[in-house]
Design a protein around this motif. Structure first.
Motif, short mmCIF file in Angstrom:
data_model
loop_
_atom_site.label_atom_id
_atom_site.label_comp_id
_atom_site.label_asym_id
_atom_site.label_seq_id
_atom_site.Cartn_x
_atom_site.Cartn_y
_atom_site.Cartn_z
N VAL A 110 0.85 -1.20 0.00
CA VAL A 110 0.00 0.00 0.00
C VAL A 110 0.88 1.24 0.00
N VAL A 111 0.47 2.23 -0.77
CA VAL A 111 1.20 3.51 -0.82
C VAL A 111 0.25 4.62 -0.40
N ILE A 112 0.73 5.48 0.48
CA ILE A 112 -0.04 6.65 0.92
C ILE A 112 0.66 7.89 0.40
N TRP A 113 -0.08 8.70 -0.36
CA TRP A 113 0.44 9.92 -0.96
C TRP A 113 -0.12 11.13 -0.22
N ASN A 114 0.61 12.24 -0.24
CA ASN A 114 0.12 13.43 0.45
C ASN A 114 -0.95 14.16 -0.34
N GLY A 115 -1.24 13.70 -1.54
CA GLY A 115 -2.29 14.28 -2.38
C GLY A 115 -2.46 13.44 -3.63
N ASP A 116 -3.07 14.00 -4.63
CA ASP A 116 -3.31 13.31 -5.89
C ASP A 116 -1.99 12.79 -6.45
N PRO A 117 -1.83 11.47 -6.64
CA PRO A 117 -0.56 10.95 -7.15
C PRO A 117 -0.25 11.39 -8.57
N PHE A 118 -1.28 11.86 -9.28
CA PHE A 118 -1.08 12.32 -10.65
C PHE A 118 -0.73 13.80 -10.73
N ASP A 119 -0.52 14.41 -9.59
CA ASP A 119 0.01 15.77 -9.52
C ASP A 119 1.48 15.63 -9.13
N LEU A 120 2.38 16.00 -10.02
CA LEU A 120 3.80 15.78 -9.81
C LEU A 120 4.36 16.54 -8.61
N ARG A 121 3.60 17.50 -8.11
CA ARG A 121 4.04 18.23 -6.92
C ARG A 121 3.86 17.41 -5.65
N ASN A 122 3.06 16.35 -5.72
CA ASN A 122 2.82 15.52 -4.54
C ASN A 122 3.83 14.38 -4.46
N CYS A 123 3.87 13.75 -3.30
CA CYS A 123 4.88 12.72 -3.10
C CYS A 123 4.35 11.60 -2.20
#
Length: 381
Positions: A352-365
């Motif tokens: 499982v991966v948890i992203w700080n926002g939309d994974p398709f926004d390159l500014r997120n991680c």
């Protein structure tokens, strides 16, 4: 034992989840749903305001066998002493401490297929591993997961420049046919107990018996056509690796029940085979119904740009759900492990991966990467 609370995001099969709890036990997803009781002995991760996805999968890499920052000593991915080396096994060259595997974990990539290179017409066996561990044998998901073959310029250049076969595309195809026929003869003679073991032909026989697929490097349209011709001639299972000019013949490919690992599209047009590379290949396959995964071919494009490759596909018209599946469930299908990974479903590995926002926004991680139910990467913003 681990619980992820307030999880919202993508299952990996095109569907989404919203504000659910995911319970993980013994490395597997135990349950997913609303109003799930969390036992007191579970560690809890609050995913409020974040986005959850399955662990990403890169189906075509040279992680651990083509080490970064090492030089020639770390280039263990091509055994160029012969144009056919089916006896080679990638597992014997993988360094589990290679920096690229760290980059994979921090980028949400939890499963990779590691292949020999494309210098040879037949390069050897490949393996699928998880991206965390200290002993390769304990990281393995499936081994062998296929036999590497290559068409086109690479074997022509590496061996043709030495004055050895193959020097032409015809020679590449002929040598591949020759070895497959030798494999057929070997199977017949082994069944009648006339000969002893031959490691090279033994590995080719696995393809002929459909125990593993032949995974064939093919960029140009004529090479793709050759690969499909061989599929028909020998009645074998195979995948096409790269498929750069597949958009020129997508409808034809769709008739052959074959999956394609597309990439590394982010690379330059460094050779004739990449002249027509572009993100339109992904949309053409999607429109034609050709199953595909997206690959970086690490280190050609580094593994941390797997999600970037999907984002670029979206930029040029690929639907988000399709792009994510190309990194998750469809990628798992491409390498034959969709029963185990590729989507957030009960009974599957807890990757499982948890992203700080939309994974398709390159500014997120990525903020948390969980592999087999254990946190293997954590980043505090």
């Amino acid at each position: 034992m681990l619980a992820i609370q307030h999880a919202s995001g993508f299952i990996g099969n095109g569907e989404t989840i919203k504000d659910v709890t995911i319970l993980i036990e013994d490395g597997k997803i135990q349950s997913i749903g609303e109003n799930i009781h969390i036992p007191p002995n579970y560690d809890v991760i609050d995913a409020s305001g974040k986005v959850v996805t399955p662990g990403l999968i890169d189906v075509h890499t040279h992680l651990g066998v083509f080490e970064q920052g090492v030089g020639k000593e770390g280039h263990d991915f091509n055994e160029t002493s012969s144009a056919t080396t089916a006896e080679i096994r990638a597992i014997d060259g993988i360094n589990p401490f290679e920096k690229g595997l760290e980059d994979a974990r921090s980028s949400g990539v939890t499963t990779v297929q590691i292949l020999p290179g494309s210098a040879n017409v037949i390069g050897g066996e490949m393996a699928i591993v998880k991206t965390a561990g200290t002993v390769v044998d304990e990281m393995i998901v499936k081994e062998p997961s296929g036999l590497k073959a290559a068409t086109g310029e690479n074997p022509k250049r590496v061996h043709g420049d030495k004055g050895k076969m193959p020097t032409t595309r015809m020679g590449v195809a002929a040598l591949l046919r020759k070895k497959l026929i030798e494999g057929q003869n070997y199977l017949n003679e082994r069944e009648s107990e006339k000969i002893g073991r031959n490691l090279e032909l033994e590995n080719i026989a696995k393809v002929l018996r459909k125990e593993i697929p032949l995974r064939v490097h093919a960029h140009r349209a004529e090479d793709i056509a050759t690969v499909l011709r061989l599929k028909r001639e020998f009645d074998i299972e195979l995948t096409i690796e790269h498929g750069t000019e597949g958009h020129l013949m997508a409808d034809y490919i769709a008739k052959h029940n074959v999956s394609i690992a597309v990439g590394p599209t982010m690379t330059s047009r460094s050779k004739v085979e990449l002249e027509n590379r572009g993100w339109h290949t992904l949309t053409a396959f999607a429109d034609a119904g050709v199953p595909f995964a997206i690959t970086t071919d690490h280190p050609v494009v580094t593994i941390d740009h797997l999600i970037t490759s999907a984002i670029m596909g979206i930029k040029y018209g690929l639907p988000e759900a399709t792009a994510l599946q190309a990194l998750t469930l469809n990628a798992a299908k491409h390498i034959g492990i969709d029963h185990q990974v590729g989507s957030l479903e009960v009974g599957k590995d807890a990757d499982v991966v948890i992203w700080n926002g939309d994974p398709f926004d390159l500014r997120n991680c990525v903020v948390t990467t969980i592999l087999n139910g254990k946190v293997v990467y954590s980043h505090t913003l």
